[in-house]
Write a protein that holds these residues in place. Structure first.
Motif, PDB file in Angstrom:
ATOM      1  N   GLY A  57       9.493  11.699   4.214  1.00  0.00           N
ATOM      2  CA  GLY A  57       8.570  10.516   3.737  1.00  0.00           C
ATOM      3  C   GLY A  57       7.177  11.381   3.811  1.00  0.00           C
TER       4      GLY A  57
ATOM      5  N   SER B 168      -3.131  -2.256   5.878  1.00  0.00           N
ATOM      6  CA  SER B 168      -1.747  -0.736   6.312  1.00  0.00           C
ATOM      7  C   SER B 168      -2.641  -0.070   7.102  1.00  0.00           C
ATOM      8  CB  SER B 168      -1.320  -0.375   5.127  1.00  0.00           C
ATOM      9  OG  SER B 168      -1.158  -0.721   3.758  1.00  0.00           O
TER      10      SER B 168
ATOM     11  N   MET C  12       5.921   4.728   5.353  1.00  0.00           N
ATOM     12  CA  MET C  12       6.150   3.266   4.664  1.00  0.00           C
ATOM     13  C   MET C  12       4.815   2.217   4.543  1.00  0.00           C
ATOM     14  SD  MET C  12       9.689   3.679   6.702  1.00  0.00           S
ATOM     15  CE  MET C  12      10.701   4.803   6.509  1.00  0.00           C
TER      16      MET C  12
ATOM     17  N   SER D 164       3.042   3.267   1.545  1.00  0.00           N
ATOM     18  CA  SER D 164       3.290   2.978   0.165  1.00  0.00           C
ATOM     19  C   SER D 164       4.084   1.724   0.187  1.00  0.00           C
ATOM     20  CB  SER D 164       4.223   4.408   0.813  1.00  0.00           C
ATOM     21  OG  SER D 164       5.494   4.144   1.235  1.00  0.00           O
ATOM     22  N   LEU D 165       5.117   1.132   0.584  1.00  0.00           N
ATOM     23  CA  LEU D 165       6.185   0.370   0.678  1.00  0.00           C
ATOM     24  C   LEU D 165       4.825  -1.027  -0.598  1.00  0.00           C
ATOM     25  CD1 LEU D 165       8.419  -0.175   3.499  1.00  0.00           C
ATOM     26  CD2 LEU D 165       8.225   0.951   1.128  1.00  0.00           C
ATOM     27  N   ARG D 166       3.919  -1.258   0.395  1.00  0.00           N
ATOM     28  CA  ARG D 166       3.354  -2.117  -0.552  1.00  0.00           C
ATOM     29  C   ARG D 166       1.904  -1.676  -1.404  1.00  0.00           C
ATOM     30  NH1 ARG D 166       0.326  -5.698   2.713  1.00  0.00           N
ATOM     31  NH2 ARG D 166      -0.040  -6.778   1.696  1.00  0.00           N
TER      32      ARG D 166
ATOM     33  N   LYS E  34       3.755   3.539  -5.651  1.00  0.00           N
ATOM     34  CA  LYS E  34       4.792   3.244  -5.872  1.00  0.00           C
ATOM     35  C   LYS E  34       5.180   3.856  -7.932  1.00  0.00           C
ATOM     36  CE  LYS E  34       5.796  -0.759  -3.455  1.00  0.00           C
ATOM     37  NZ  LYS E  34       6.444  -2.726  -4.103  1.00  0.00           N
TER      38      LYS E  34
END
Length: 309
Positions: A40, A242, A287, A290-292, A297
């Motif tokens: 990651g 975040s 995570m 990056s996820l939101r 992305k």
């Protein structure tokens, strides 16, 4: 300079459990967590370096945070994995000193870096017209370098003061790494000056960055409230969410461990909390960031040549 105390040549790390079955379960768990941490954080660093859309102060700080998390986990997890499958639970005196120093350096650097990231968000939201000029490359590099240098200076002091104490009784550390609370438990000459030093370092390296972060977010909240459109407010807040999650998880666990008097330590209970900020948190950060995050992305899709949705 006073030499390190060599009356103890090695320490024994008790770890989490002596049950062979649970040790195997923990071996698998920590191996998976470490693998995800490495993949990651390296992926996030590569994305930030490779994609020009991520060449901004915010992602520069996130990339350095991933760099710290990668090494932060490496200081602890491989040793944990080895102690889960090996009968040899020992760590040499020099190894304990090195682990203590590097963990302290990386941990304090992360405290300062999270504060620098709060300042970056403050400038981006509260002073958007001055943002590019204020958060120049030179300023960003200077903030990161100051974080590393300040942390190393403080850690060199506490490492020297800790390992020049006399350790009496057994050499068993009831933990999975050479941490401050169990080492203090083994010391037989904890002086008042040492306790004062601990409180000073806690204040300068943890409390002060927290106060700075809180002050930054108070100004950020006022700036967001001045935004007229609901969509604009949500967009401004999303750029901070975040970072807020990272600050809450990281500082919450650290304050729980280190802000209490030594007489109230429960080493068994603290192992779980310690494992969160030393092992689990470095896995979660990529995570969280990056996820939101739409830009990350898109960069990930571009890296693997995936069609944009």
């Amino acid at each position: 300079m006073e030499k390190f105390n060599h009356t103890v040549t090695e320490f024994i790390l008790v770890g989490f459990t002596q049950d062979p079955v649970m040790q195997l379960v923990l071996f698998v768990f920590f191996l998976m967590v470490y693998s995800l941490t490495v993949v990651g954080n390296i992926t996030l660093i590569v994305l930030i370096c490779a994609d020009s859309r991520l060449h901004s102060p915010m992602y520069f700080f996130i990339g350095n945070l991933s760099f710290l998390d990668l090494w932060y986990s490496t200081v602890y997890t491989p040793k944990i994995i080895m102690t889960c499958i090996s009968k040899d639970k020992s760590i040499s005196f020099a190894g304990c000193v090195a682990q203590f120093l590097f963990s302290c350096e990386l941990g304090y650097s992360e405290c300062y870096l999270l504060a620098a990231m709060a300042y970056d968000r403050y400038m981006a939201i509260s002073k958007p017209l001055l943002y590019a000029q204020t958060m120049s490359t030179r300023v960003c590099v200077g903030l990161v370098a100051a974080s590393y240098l300040g942390a190393f200076t403080n850690c060199a002091i506490i490492t020297h003061e800790t390992f020049t104490m006399s350790f009496c009784g057994d050499n068993i550390i009831d933990d999975f790494f050479c941490d401050l609370p169990p080492l203090v438990k083994l010391a037989c000459d904890v002086k008042a000056s040492y306790q004062i030093l601990l409180y000073f370092l806690l204040t300068s390296n943890v409390i002060t960055p927290i106060v700075f972060i809180l002050a930054s977010y108070i100004f950020i909240i006022f700036a967001i409230l001045r935004i007229r459109s609901t969509q604009g407010r949500l967009k401004a807040f999303s750029t901070c969410s975040s970072h807020l999650i990272s600050v809450t998880l990281y500082y919450g666990s650290i304050l729980y461990i280190y802000s209490r008097p030594s007489s109230s330590y429960s080493l068994q209970r603290d192992k779980i909390v310690s494992s969160f900020y030393t092992v689990v948190f470095p896995m979660l950060n990529p995570m969280i960031y990056s996820l939101r995050n739409k830009d990350v992305k898109e960069a990930l899709k571009k890296l693997f040549k995936m069609p944009a949705s």
